[in-house]
Design a protein around this motif. Structure first.
Motif, PDB file in Angstrom:
ATOM      1  N   MET A  94       0.859  -1.187   0.000  1.00  7.69           N
ATOM      2  CA  MET A  94       0.000   0.000   0.000  1.00  7.69           C
ATOM      3  C   MET A  94       0.893   1.234   0.000  1.00  7.69           C
ATOM      4  O   MET A  94       1.896   1.283   0.710  1.00  7.69           O
ATOM      5  CB  MET A  94      -0.934   0.026   1.207  1.00  7.69           C
ATOM      6  CG  MET A  94      -1.889   1.224   1.174  1.00  7.69           C
ATOM      7  SD  MET A  94      -3.317   1.030   2.269  1.00  7.69           S
ATOM      8  CE  MET A  94      -2.537   1.145   3.877  1.00  7.69           C
ATOM      9  N   TRP A 108       3.472   0.468   3.027  1.00 10.20           N
ATOM     10  CA  TRP A 108       3.357  -0.688   3.901  1.00 10.20           C
ATOM     11  C   TRP A 108       3.393  -1.952   3.043  1.00 10.20           C
ATOM     12  O   TRP A 108       3.045  -1.934   1.864  1.00 10.20           O
ATOM     13  CB  TRP A 108       2.028  -0.675   4.653  1.00 10.20           C
ATOM     14  CG  TRP A 108       1.831   0.469   5.598  1.00 10.20           C
ATOM     15  CD1 TRP A 108       2.071   0.491   6.941  1.00 10.20           C
ATOM     16  CD2 TRP A 108       1.304   1.772   5.291  1.00 10.20           C
ATOM     17  NE1 TRP A 108       1.738   1.717   7.475  1.00 10.20           N
ATOM     18  CE2 TRP A 108       1.268   2.517   6.490  1.00 10.20           C
ATOM     19  CE3 TRP A 108       0.866   2.384   4.107  1.00 10.20           C
ATOM     20  CZ2 TRP A 108       0.806   3.832   6.544  1.00 10.20           C
ATOM     21  CZ3 TRP A 108       0.415   3.697   4.155  1.00 10.20           C
ATOM     22  CH2 TRP A 108       0.391   4.403   5.368  1.00 10.20           C
ATOM     23  N   LEU A 114       3.754 -14.157   7.052  1.00 14.23           N
ATOM     24  CA  LEU A 114       4.058 -13.531   8.345  1.00 14.23           C
ATOM     25  C   LEU A 114       2.810 -12.972   9.020  1.00 14.23           C
ATOM     26  O   LEU A 114       2.846 -12.620  10.195  1.00 14.23           O
ATOM     27  CB  LEU A 114       5.088 -12.414   8.161  1.00 14.23           C
ATOM     28  CG  LEU A 114       6.472 -12.862   7.695  1.00 14.23           C
ATOM     29  CD1 LEU A 114       7.377 -11.657   7.462  1.00 14.23           C
ATOM     30  CD2 LEU A 114       7.109 -13.792   8.722  1.00 14.23           C
ATOM     31  N   LYS A 115       1.730 -12.824   8.247  1.00 14.54           N
ATOM     32  CA  LYS A 115       0.441 -12.351   8.775  1.00 14.54           C
ATOM     33  C   LYS A 115       0.576 -11.015   9.503  1.00 14.54           C
ATOM     34  O   LYS A 115      -0.043 -10.787  10.545  1.00 14.54           O
ATOM     35  CB  LYS A 115      -0.169 -13.399   9.716  1.00 14.54           C
ATOM     36  CG  LYS A 115      -0.583 -14.676   9.005  1.00 14.54           C
ATOM     37  CD  LYS A 115      -1.232 -15.646   9.962  1.00 14.54           C
ATOM     38  CE  LYS A 115      -1.943 -16.772   9.244  1.00 14.54           C
ATOM     39  NZ  LYS A 115      -1.075 -17.588   8.381  1.00 14.54           N
ATOM     40  N   ARG A 116       1.347 -10.135   8.946  1.00 13.47           N
ATOM     41  CA  ARG A 116       1.583  -8.865   9.623  1.00 13.47           C
ATOM     42  C   ARG A 116       1.803  -7.769   8.586  1.00 13.47           C
ATOM     43  O   ARG A 116       2.486  -7.988   7.583  1.00 13.47           O
ATOM     44  CB  ARG A 116       2.817  -8.989  10.515  1.00 13.47           C
ATOM     45  CG  ARG A 116       3.064  -7.838  11.437  1.00 13.47           C
ATOM     46  CD  ARG A 116       4.046  -8.250  12.515  1.00 13.47           C
ATOM     47  NE  ARG A 116       5.380  -8.493  11.998  1.00 13.47           N
ATOM     48  CZ  ARG A 116       6.354  -7.561  11.966  1.00 13.47           C
ATOM     49  NH1 ARG A 116       6.126  -6.363  12.421  1.00 13.47           N
ATOM     50  NH2 ARG A 116       7.546  -7.860  11.500  1.00 13.47           N
ATOM     51  N   VAL A 117       1.216  -6.608   8.846  1.00 13.07           N
ATOM     52  CA  VAL A 117       1.446  -5.445   7.995  1.00 13.07           C
ATOM     53  C   VAL A 117       2.598  -4.649   8.588  1.00 13.07           C
ATOM     54  O   VAL A 117       2.622  -4.375   9.782  1.00 13.07           O
ATOM     55  CB  VAL A 117       0.185  -4.567   7.916  1.00 13.07           C
ATOM     56  CG1 VAL A 117       0.484  -3.263   7.177  1.00 13.07           C
ATOM     57  CG2 VAL A 117      -0.935  -5.317   7.202  1.00 13.07           C
ATOM     58  N   LYS A 118       3.545  -4.307   7.740  1.00 18.83           N
ATOM     59  CA  LYS A 118       4.740  -3.610   8.213  1.00 18.83           C
ATOM     60  C   LYS A 118       4.956  -2.344   7.401  1.00 18.83           C
ATOM     61  O   LYS A 118       4.875  -2.369   6.168  1.00 18.83           O
ATOM     62  CB  LYS A 118       5.951  -4.543   8.066  1.00 18.83           C
ATOM     63  CG  LYS A 118       7.242  -3.937   8.540  1.00 18.83           C
ATOM     64  CD  LYS A 118       8.389  -4.895   8.307  1.00 18.83           C
ATOM     65  CE  LYS A 118       9.711  -4.258   8.737  1.00 18.83           C
ATOM     66  NZ  LYS A 118      10.857  -5.101   8.415  1.00 18.83           N
ATOM     67  N   ARG A 119       5.229  -1.256   8.098  1.00 17.82           N
ATOM     68  CA  ARG A 119       5.573  -0.012   7.413  1.00 17.82           C
ATOM     69  C   ARG A 119       6.994  -0.150   6.864  1.00 17.82           C
ATOM     70  O   ARG A 119       7.893  -0.641   7.555  1.00 17.82           O
ATOM     71  CB  ARG A 119       5.484   1.166   8.371  1.00 17.82           C
ATOM     72  CG  ARG A 119       5.731   2.517   7.726  1.00 17.82           C
ATOM     73  CD  ARG A 119       5.664   3.619   8.763  1.00 17.82           C
ATOM     74  NE  ARG A 119       4.305   3.987   9.112  1.00 17.82           N
ATOM     75  CZ  ARG A 119       3.658   5.039   8.630  1.00 17.82           C
ATOM     76  NH1 ARG A 119       4.260   5.827   7.748  1.00 17.82           N
ATOM     77  NH2 ARG A 119       2.438   5.315   9.002  1.00 17.82           N
ATOM     78  N   GLU A 250     -11.895   3.946   3.207  1.00 19.64           N
ATOM     79  CA  GLU A 250     -11.721   2.802   4.106  1.00 19.64           C
ATOM     80  C   GLU A 250     -11.116   1.591   3.399  1.00 19.64           C
ATOM     81  O   GLU A 250     -10.638   0.650   4.042  1.00 19.64           O
ATOM     82  CB  GLU A 250     -13.059   2.394   4.723  1.00 19.64           C
ATOM     83  CG  GLU A 250     -13.600   3.355   5.771  1.00 19.64           C
ATOM     84  CD  GLU A 250     -14.112   4.649   5.189  1.00 19.64           C
ATOM     85  OE1 GLU A 250     -14.430   4.663   3.969  1.00 19.64           O
ATOM     86  OE2 GLU A 250     -14.176   5.657   5.907  1.00 19.64           O
ATOM     87  N   SER A 253      -6.645   0.351   3.853  1.00 17.83           N
ATOM     88  CA  SER A 253      -6.397   0.158   5.283  1.00 17.83           C
ATOM     89  C   SER A 253      -5.593  -1.118   5.503  1.00 17.83           C
ATOM     90  O   SER A 253      -5.392  -1.929   4.584  1.00 17.83           O
ATOM     91  CB  SER A 253      -7.721   0.061   6.036  1.00 17.83           C
ATOM     92  OG  SER A 253      -8.429  -1.087   5.611  1.00 17.83           O
ATOM     93  N   GLU A 254      -5.165  -1.285   6.739  1.00 15.66           N
ATOM     94  CA  GLU A 254      -4.444  -2.500   7.123  1.00 15.66           C
ATOM     95  C   GLU A 254      -5.309  -3.728   6.865  1.00 15.66           C
ATOM     96  O   GLU A 254      -4.844  -4.745   6.360  1.00 15.66           O
ATOM     97  CB  GLU A 254      -4.071  -2.415   8.604  1.00 15.66           C
ATOM     98  CG  GLU A 254      -3.339  -3.627   9.124  1.00 15.66           C
ATOM     99  CD  GLU A 254      -2.925  -3.468  10.581  1.00 15.66           C
ATOM    100  OE1 GLU A 254      -3.342  -2.474  11.201  1.00 15.66           O
ATOM    101  OE2 GLU A 254      -2.193  -4.330  11.090  1.00 15.66           O
ATOM    102  N   ARG A 255      -6.569  -3.598   7.198  1.00 13.92           N
ATOM    103  CA  ARG A 255      -7.463  -4.738   7.010  1.00 13.92           C
ATOM    104  C   ARG A 255      -7.614  -5.086   5.526  1.00 13.92           C
ATOM    105  O   ARG A 255      -7.647  -6.267   5.153  1.00 13.92           O
ATOM    106  CB  ARG A 255      -8.834  -4.414   7.604  1.00 13.92           C
ATOM    107  CG  ARG A 255      -9.774  -5.596   7.552  1.00 13.92           C
ATOM    108  CD  ARG A 255     -11.143  -5.230   8.007  1.00 13.92           C
ATOM    109  NE  ARG A 255     -12.029  -6.379   7.973  1.00 13.92           N
ATOM    110  CZ  ARG A 255     -13.308  -6.325   7.686  1.00 13.92           C
ATOM    111  NH1 ARG A 255     -13.871  -5.161   7.389  1.00 13.92           N
ATOM    112  NH2 ARG A 255     -14.049  -7.404   7.685  1.00 13.92           N
ATOM    113  N   MET A 257      -5.470  -4.692   3.195  1.00 16.32           N
ATOM    114  CA  MET A 257      -4.258  -5.366   2.730  1.00 16.32           C
ATOM    115  C   MET A 257      -4.282  -6.840   3.113  1.00 16.32           C
ATOM    116  O   MET A 257      -3.846  -7.700   2.356  1.00 16.32           O
ATOM    117  CB  MET A 257      -3.028  -4.706   3.357  1.00 16.32           C
ATOM    118  CG  MET A 257      -2.798  -3.276   2.920  1.00 16.32           C
ATOM    119  SD  MET A 257      -1.321  -2.583   3.691  1.00 16.32           S
ATOM    120  CE  MET A 257      -0.020  -3.447   2.808  1.00 16.32           C
ATOM    121  N   LYS A 259      -7.019  -8.659   3.934  1.00 21.61           N
ATOM    122  CA  LYS A 259      -8.213  -9.357   3.450  1.00 21.61           C
ATOM    123  C   LYS A 259      -8.148  -9.621   1.951  1.00 21.61           C
ATOM    124  O   LYS A 259      -8.667 -10.616   1.456  1.00 21.61           O
ATOM    125  CB  LYS A 259      -9.443  -8.510   3.788  1.00 21.61           C
ATOM    126  CG  LYS A 259     -10.778  -9.123   3.432  1.00 21.61           C
ATOM    127  CD  LYS A 259     -11.891  -8.159   3.790  1.00 21.61           C
ATOM    128  CE  LYS A 259     -13.228  -8.640   3.255  1.00 21.61           C
ATOM    129  NZ  LYS A 259     -14.294  -7.626   3.461  1.00 21.61           N
TER     130      LYS A 259
END
Lengths: 261, 418
Positions: A94, A108, A114-119, A250, A253-255, A257, A259
């Motif tokens: 993103m 991001w 890894l199931k994680r959003v990282k900046r 909306e 968003s992190e979600r 990315m 989903k």
């Protein structure tokens, strides 16, 4: 900066409206490049991007991704989600870019394993995009004020009369020493662009292979970037393009990315 | 091996059946069905004597079925290790409802929190498999938990509630393996394994996290009331021999309740991404001198925090982190020092149109000092297949990394993704 002008797909959009308005202006190199830059843009878009990387021996690798782009009050937002190759399927990037001068992009990455959003750092835009022959800078719209422009002459390309315009960066530190673009006089379409490295040698050439009209916009849907020094090339194709569908803020968003698009 | 999560070898047949059904089902199913995964072979040998301590072949298959706002996902893997019988592992199996502002996930799932790389400060929901210390890829350290996760979303804000009625313990290196840690006792103890808490509402684990993603900063706040993933050990008996001293110790493993709350933050300043993460844990048990602490441990509050940055130089991405553990109300009878300082250094670079990738990650213990260096080269032969090779090198004579100084090793692997 206008909406979406720094994004991948919009960089390949060309507004038809300017074909008539530019005729009344003085045709300086800067006015031509400015007219191309300030073309009308859709509010948002979705598309599928397929990139085919071809090495000097003809071996192909394919990258496919879905992308979603929109602009909100001076902030251009984009999500790209990889579909192929398999080992990166579901990975998403993103990017938020800002009209505010000097403000860097926010970026991001989400990796499903890894199931994680990282900046991540947004530095290094001169680097290769997904291993292709396009750099991140190549895929964004560069403001004409950053370069000095000169009309070198005219030439007929694919049956259309074109200006040949040379653009040289005003500041040192850019990835190229200069570029040369072929712009259609009747439609303000860029048919071709040569990129020269810092030593002045031809590095790569961008060619437009296909265009399509979608509503008020003329879309460049297939291009190819060929590296003249390595003989490596990348074909880029946009399909399933949807414009002005009303994508909400909306959706960036992190979600989103995690989903998927 | 964590027998709580792996089914006995004979059940590997079930995996074959699952895989067959999945592939067959896909042939007849609609577009909502997707099968993905990988097959991988990996081997590792000690540099000291060339002995193989790692030789495994794995097929990991993930099947998802999406219909409307609902998804069913199952992830199963079958592995053969060191020539043994195949083992079947259910890595995830959950049902997910995704509404516009609400998401509900029920079942066996991995829940990953935190902002740091390779360090687990607020990432406390899913336990870790540390049977081979920190050597495996981080993806393989994660274990799933059985429970319910409810998420609420509004713009850049999100709130997650997690209830785990079933406690899933972490996995520590087994005694007798090359990864068994040095025990802080004068003699080798006799250990009785910890019993899992009884299944009840009262014994459930509860977590909450609020997070925000914005253009200036990403922020998260979390808290949890849970069982410590790894047991403490209480001294239940000592054998004293006159003139010799202690000649025998018996220990009883115990899982215990604890609470933690913490934060995570990340933001960009120019070309730098800055990150920080911290948590305070209440009543954490630390091993101590049992002449001072008869139970063999003391309960102390502790703080762990991290500051770090990521940046790129000439196409190479670097990540630096500093981590400090602090035991509050520390005393000299504890085995651990008041402060434990660790740093991590990561570097990643791709070459040749991303067909070659070099990765290095170093953990550096700043007190002893000691270190672990994980380095590998990955070659993507095709879009589907990659070969990798590298080394795990330990430095120092003691400390959390130096204690494995004899485990310097090299490895090689091949992987096909689908």
């Amino acid at each position: 900066m206008n909406a979406l002008q720094r994004s991948i797909l919009p960089a390949l959009l060309l507004g038809l409206a300017f074909a008539t308005t530019l005729g009344a202006e003085e045709k300086t190199a800067l006015s031509i490049m400015t007219a191309v830059y300030e073309r009308p843009q859709p509010a948002d878009m979705k598309a599928t991007l397929t990139m085919t990387l071809v090495d000097s021996k003809g071996k192909e690798r394919v990258r496919a991704l879905e992308q979603r782009l929109a602009s909100f009050g001076g902030v251009d937002k984009k999500i790209m989600m990889f579909q192929a190759p398999a080992d990166v399927r579901g990975t998403s990037f993103m990017n938020w870019s800002y009209a505010e001068a000097g403000k860097g992009d926010d970026q991001w990455i989400y990796m499903p394993a890894l199931k994680r959003v990282k900046r991540i750092t947004s530095d290094g835009k001169g680097g290769s995009f997904m291993g292709s022959d396009f750099s991140y800078d190549d895929l964004g719209a560069r403001h004409p004020s950053r370069d000095d422009h000169v009309i070198l002459g005219s030439e007929t390309v694919a049956g259309e009369e074109c200006w040949i315009i040379e653009s040289t960066p005003k500041e040192a530190g850019d990835g190229y020493s200069r570029t040369v673009s072929w712009i259609s006089k009747s439609r303000l379409i860029g048919f071709k662009r040569d990129y020269y490295d810092k030593k002045g040698a031809l590095l790569k050439t961008l060619s437009v292979l296909e265009t399509k009209t979608m509503g008020a916009y003329l879309m460049i849907t297939r291009t190819e970037m060929r590296n003249a020094q390595s003989n490596h090339r990348t074909r880029m194709e946009f399909t399933a393009i949807e414009l002005d569908t009303g994508i909400a803020d909306e959706q960036f968003s992190e979600r989103a990315m995690m989903k998927g698009l | 091996m964590n027998t709580n999560h792996r089914i006995l070898p004979a059940s590997a047949l079930a995996f074959v059946m699952f895989f067959s059904v999945a592939v067959t089902g896909m042939a007849f199913a609609d577009d909502g069905v997707e099968l993905s995964g990988y097959g991988r072979a990996k081997a590792g040998a000690l540099l000291s004597d060339g002995s193989l301590f790692l030789a495994e072949t794995t097929l990991d298959a993930k099947l998802s079925w999406e219909t409307g706002d609902s998804t069913l996902l199952v992830d199963v893997a079958v592995s053969e290790r060191l020539g043994g019988s195949p083992e079947l592992e259910l890595r995830e199996l959950y049902l997910r409802y995704s509404g516009d502002a609400v998401e509900l996930v029920i079942g066996k799932q991995q829940i990953i929190w935190g902002k740091s790389d390779g360090v687990f400060i607020t990432d406390i929901v899913s336990p870790k498999d540390l049977s081979r210390f920190l050597v495996p890829d981080f993806v393989e350290l994660r274990q799933a938990v059985d429970g319910v996760r409810l998420g609420g979303y509004a713009g850049g804000h999100s709130l997650e509630l997690v209830w785990l009625p079933l406690f899933s313990p972490g996995v520590a290196p087994a005694a007798g393996t090359i990864w068994a840690p040095v025990m802080p006792y004068p003699v080798t103890p006799t250990i009785t394994a910890a019993a899992l808490p009884e299944l009840s509402i009262e014994n459930g684990e509860y977590f909450i996290r609020y997070s925000f993603m914005g253009n200036a900063v990403d922020l998260s706040l979390m808290g949890g009331w849970f069982w410590n993933d790894l047991p403490s050990f209480a001294v239940t008996g000592k054998t004293m021999t006159p003139g010799v001293g202690i000649t025998g110790i018996t220990l009883q493993g115990e899982y215990y309740r604890t609470a933690a709350f913490g934060y995570g933050a990340a933001g960009a300043i120019g070309p730098l991404v800055l990150r920080s993460e911290g948590a305070m844990q209440l009543g954490k048990r630390y091993q101590g001198d049992f002449t001072v602490y008869p139970a063999g441990y003391a309960e102390k509050n502790s703080v762990q925090y991290l500051v770090g940055t990521d940046f790129s130089i000439l196409g190479t991405t670097f990540g630096l982190q500093f981590i400090q553990d602090i035991i509050l109300e520390h005393d000299d009878a504890l085995v651990n020092e008041r402060f434990t300082n660790t740093a991590t250094v990561m570097a990643v670079r791709s070459f040749a149109h991303e067909t070659l990738r070099v990765e290095a990650l170093a953990y550096i213990g700043l007190d002893v000092p000691d270190a672990l260096l994980k380095a590998q080269l990955v070659w993507k032969m095709t879009d589907a297949m990659e070969l990798s090779g590298g080394a795990w090198l330990f430095f120092g004579d003691s400390g959390q990394f130096g204690q494995y100084d004899g485990n310097d090793s090299v490895f090689a692997g091949a992987k096909i993704s689908f």
